[in-house]
Each structure stands twice: as C-alpha cells, then as structure tokens.
Design a protein around this motif. Structure first.
Motif: not given
Length: 240
Positions: A194, A196, A218-219, A222, A225
């Motif tokens: 985790d 984040y 958050h982006y 990740t 993306g």
C-alpha cells in the motif's frame, strides 16, 4: 562492466551525489515521481509531440512564446508565477495536449535532467511508466544509474521508492553492488502492499496534500497508467 559480465545497477538518492557516479558510461533514469516525471510520461502518452524541460521560469516563458507551446511548471508544489499551467498530470488530457509541445520547468526534476547530460542515454521514470522503463533497461544491457530528483537535494521517499521498485523488478539482469540500491529496494518492499498509505508520512505528500492534490499523488504512485518511454534527445523528451 564488472567481473559478473552483467552491467551495473546503481541508485543515486540525490542530485547532490550525482558527481560520485560514472554518468558518462551509464543510462541515467531521471526520477521525480511527484510530479515532473509522472506528468512528462502522461503528456507524451496522451499525444504531446515533445516535452522541453527547462531550468527557469523565464526560459520556459520565452521558449513557449517562440514556438507557441504550452508553458507549464511549478515551484514548491504550486503553479509557478508567469506560467499558464502547473505540474499536475491531470492538466494534460489528450484533447488538450495532443500534437502540442509542453515546455516544463520544475523545482527538482528538470535540474537533474540537465546535470546528467553526458550520459549514454537519459530517460525519465515514474510509477505510471514503470514497465516501459524496466523493459527498456533490460533490453539495453548497459550500466544504469537510477537518479532521484529528491527535494532541493534532500533525499525523498517517493523517488527512493520508485528506484527500489525498479531494482526489485530488474536486478537479476544486473550486478547490484550499491548500498543505496539495496536500501531503496528494502524500503520499497516495506511499502509495496500500500504505497499510497506508506507515503502519507512523507514530507512531499504533506506538502502537496495541503493544496488538495491527493488525487495527483495517488495517480503518480500507480503503475502503468501512462506506459510510454520518454527519451531525452537534443534538449527535448520524445516518446520512444
């Protein structure tokens, strides 16, 4: 190359340490997770023709005006005075950025990019393009320095975590004889379930969260993306 006949994989935790590394004989990965290198790969993924990284706001404005580019950047997490756009990946959707040039200046990332100019090749990396970065590094079979942009030369959590994630993915193809690479990978393994939540203790998380930028954070943490490879050539970043 070392006796193992594998290329070396090292992590430079701050631009202030880059002079200790053999940049000229390495591929250098510029890492500025929050948010420059996340924004760069996102803009290119969404069809920007190129990103021109510059050191100063003045240079950004002048170049942008000369080429009718998008002038963008931040200082200390906020849109820099005199620029039209900031350093959020969400500011650069395809319908806005496609076939355009983004001229970008940031607090940390663009500085490190210019410091590494003598490298065999410079690419930029962040979680949104981690697979493209790892695949490229393995395919090139060259010495690699994972260069963390840090925060005003002070080691930071997010860039170290990304470096550790890359080390974890590709280390079997390299000779890893570098304590900072081992430390970065160890930190990543502590955080990977985790990232984040783990990042909430980090100074840059707190800095950006006070501006309401949790969605950006958050982006930027990740994977995949915006899985494109930004290559630095002739002063500009293009999609490889």
């Amino acid at each position: 190359m070392t006796d193992s006949n594998k290329p070396s994989l090292e992590v430079c935790l701050s631009p202030a340490l880059l002079h200790l590394f053999d940049v000229k004989n390495s591929i250098v990965v510029i890492i500025d997770v929050l948010r420059a290198t996340s924004t760069i790969c996102t803009a290119l993924y969404n069809g920007a023709s190129r990103v021109i990284p510059v050191a100063s706001v003045e240079e950004c404005v002048n170049i942008g005006r000369a080429i009718s580019g998008i002038t963008a950047g931040e200082r200390d997490g906020r849109i820099a005075e005199g620029l039209a756009y900031g350093n959020s990946p969400f500011e650069y959707p395809r319908e806005f950025v496609e076939n355009k040039t983004l001229v970008l200046t940031t607090t940390n990332g663009t500085k490190l990019l210019h410091m590494a100019k003598d490298a065999i090749q410079i690419i930029t990396g962040s979680f949104p393009n981690i697979s493209a970065v790892c695949d490229y590094l393995v395919a090139q079979n060259q010495n690699v320095i994972l260069g963390c942009a840090a925060w005003k030369d002070r080691v930071n959590m997010e860039d170290t975590l990304f470096a550790g994630a890359v080390v974890s993915r590709i280390k079997e193809h390299f000779d890893v004889n570098c304590d900072s690479a081992i430390a970065a990978e160890t930190l990543y393994h502590s955080a990977k379930h985790d990232i984040y939540t783990f990042m909430k203790q980090a100074s840059h998380y707190k800095r950006l969260a006070q501006y309401g930028l949790e969605k950006d954070i958050h982006y930027c943490l990740t994977p995949d993306g915006a899985n494109v490879l930004p290559l630095f050539r002739d002063g500009e970043l293009i999609a490889g």
